[in-house]
Design a protein around this motif. Structure first.
Motif: not given
Length: 526
Positions: A37-40, A207-216, A220-225, A230-234
């Motif tokens: 997406v564009d924004a996480v 919901e019920k989706t816990t973010a635990v870390n960020v990777e570049h 883009g920038t990925a949020v790890l659950t 992974r959810v990647v965004g700018k």
């Protein structure tokens, strides 16, 4: 509602938020696959939802991740005062940072109030939004003088307010300071409309989706659950109560967690209007929350550092006594508590998580004033994502570190953390597990080791390791809310060990004997 009988007296037996119990919040499924997406946005409270709403309106593709259920955190447990009157703050801001910074703080929160008012009008939201005057009152000469100083700050900053000498309750006061044209509402009814708008506009909510870390990454920038997705965004916006990702900011050493208590009380007499907060200690807060023909008043206060202080049920009892004395009512419908974070200099951290990581933004440290601060944060985050100028960016920048008062506060808070860390390691509890009655919890010693035990109402014993999974402090039992609370950084866990509030991400370790009550006998060594 729960059974209102309670062995402790007039209090409802189990903590329930008035807002959550009287709201029909839409539910969403967990994340099932990697997405881009564009924004996480991580966090489904007022900041995350408002930020998602704003960015969707800008035409961005947005994903909103919530580890539990939307609005079930601090946002669902607030007093819901929409005000720029944040206790005694403006005199202190002028002294430490100057009039310009103090004025920016006031304007950011006033802009947030007006944004809420405009949004309510735009969408015709039935959320009980009403303009009210906000009042600070003092019951001692010392704090009456502080209100005089605060009034002088109001005059310097052009804030509309005045000094008075009484409030319309059976409460003797020494001084009262008003702030004109503030407001209150039902926060969840307001946010439910924003959630519906996000969903209809193509925003993705999980919901019920816990973010635990960020990777570049290259994409883009990925949020790890926690589920490995992974959810990647700018851009990544960490709008969780405590930042799920600290970067190099070490925010656990730059904030402290504070708990306060609330009750919804049914009164026979009509409420006289206004929102009230005592500046003395222990604090007291009053505002109406009328529903239909019922006269309901929210009574709050009794703050203390999380995991520290006396038996937490005593704080509820103190508010019940205050309600009886001032409102002449002990008809308590709901009771609940809330947790808030305070920064070193009392100004929220909003912006880049650390210098040099412009794509990862945080918003935290609202000091109990999340309705305006959280909305102001969402608006500032929107401006940063859209690369727009904002007069508030420097004031709230997380990378700031003011020598006065931040340095002294930093040392004080971290000495307190060290004290509780050492204390928890050096002392073993004297409580024995087989002495626990039903619905009672305590730190106990089992075979020479510190454990946490809770015997539920059915008699089942739940035993956990009391070592907090964040930085190793020993958690304490919270009798009033039936949780294990960390005295160092404010992490909270259910009686079964699951994370209720961060910064901890992992649950407490469960004892291997948790479900075998028959082993807890005099001869077993337990």
């Amino acid at each position: 509602m729960m059974d209102k009988s309670d062995k402790e007296g007039i209090l409802p037996k189990f903590p329930d938020s008035y807002w959550l119990e009287r709201s029909n919040i839409p539910q969403f499924s967990p994340l099932q696959e990697d997405i881009q997406v564009d924004a996480v946005i991580v966090g489904g409270g007022i900041t995350g939802i408002t930020a998602a709403y704003l960015l969707v309106k800008e035409g961005l593709k947005v994903a909103l991740l919530e580890g539990d259920r939307l609005m079930n955190g601090t946002t669902g447990h607030t007093t819901a005062k929409i005000t720029a009157q944040h206790n005694l703050i403006y005199d202190e801001l002028i002294r430490h940072f100057g009039e310009e910074a103090a004025k920016h703080y006031y304007e950011a929160n006033t802009d947030a109030l007006e944004f809420i008012a405009e949004t309510v009008k735009e969408h015709d939201i039935d959320c009980g939004f009403i303009r009210q005057e906000a009042y600070l009152y003092a019951t001692t000469t010392e704090y009456a003088n502080k209100l005089e100083k605060e009034y002088e700050a109001y005059q310097k900053l052009g804030i509309s307010g005045e000094l008075q000498n009484e409030i319309p309750f059976d409460q003797k006061v020494e001084n009262v300071l008003s702030m004109k044209n503030q407001a209150q509402y039902h926060p969840l009814q307001y946010l439910i409309k924003l959630v519906e708008t996000i969903d209809k506009s193509g925003g993705q909510i999980y919901e019920k989706t816990t973010a635990v870390n960020v990777e570049h990454t290259d994409k883009g920038t990925a949020v790890l659950t926690r589920g490995g997705l992974r959810v990647v965004g700018k851009h990544v916006l960490a709008c969780t109560h405590f930042p799920f990702y600290e970067g190099a900011g070490l925010y656990s050493t730059r904030m402290y967690a504070d708990r306060s208590y609330l009750m919804a009380v049914k009164t026979k007499q009509d409420y006289p209007g206004g929102m009230y907060l005592s500046v003395d200690q222990p604090s007291r807060s009053l505002r109406a929350a009328t529903a239909g023909k019922e006269n309901i008043v929210l009574v709050g206060g009794e703050s203390h550092k999380t995991g520290q202080g006396k038996d937490t049920l005593e704080y509820y009892k103190a508010l019940a006594s205050f309600s009886d004395e001032v409102l002449h009512s002990n008809d308590i419908l709901y009771r609940w508590s809330a947790q808030d974070l305070t920064t070193l200099d009392k100004i929220p951290y909003i912006g880049e998580v650390t210098a040099g990581q412009p794509n990862v933004l945080i918003a935290t440290g609202y000091r109990k004033w999340g309705m305006t601060s959280g909305t102001a944060a969402a608006r500032l985050l929107r401006d940063i994502v859209m690369d727009r100028q904002s007069p508030y960016r420097a004031l709230f920048a997380p990378s700031r570190f003011q020598a006065d008062p931040s340095a002294r506060k930093f040392v004080k808070e971290n000495i307190d953390v060290a004290k509780h860390l050492i204390k928890g390691k050096l002392t073993l509890p004297v409580q024995r597990i087989h002495d626990l009655s039903r619905d009672q919890g305590a730190a106990v010693t089992i075979k020479g080791k510190r454990k946490g035990a809770y015997r539920d109402e059915e008699g089942k014993m739940h035993v956990v390791d009391t070592t907090c999974t964040h930085m190793g402090c020993e958690v304490n039992w919270n009798h009033g809310d039936r949780t294990w609370d960390c005295p160092c950084h404010g992490s909270r866990f259910s009686f079964t060990g699951e994370v209720v509030e961060g910064p901890a991400e992992k649950p407490l370790q469960k004892d291997e004997h948790t479900f075998f009550d028959n082993i807890f006998s005099e001869d077993s060594g337990y």
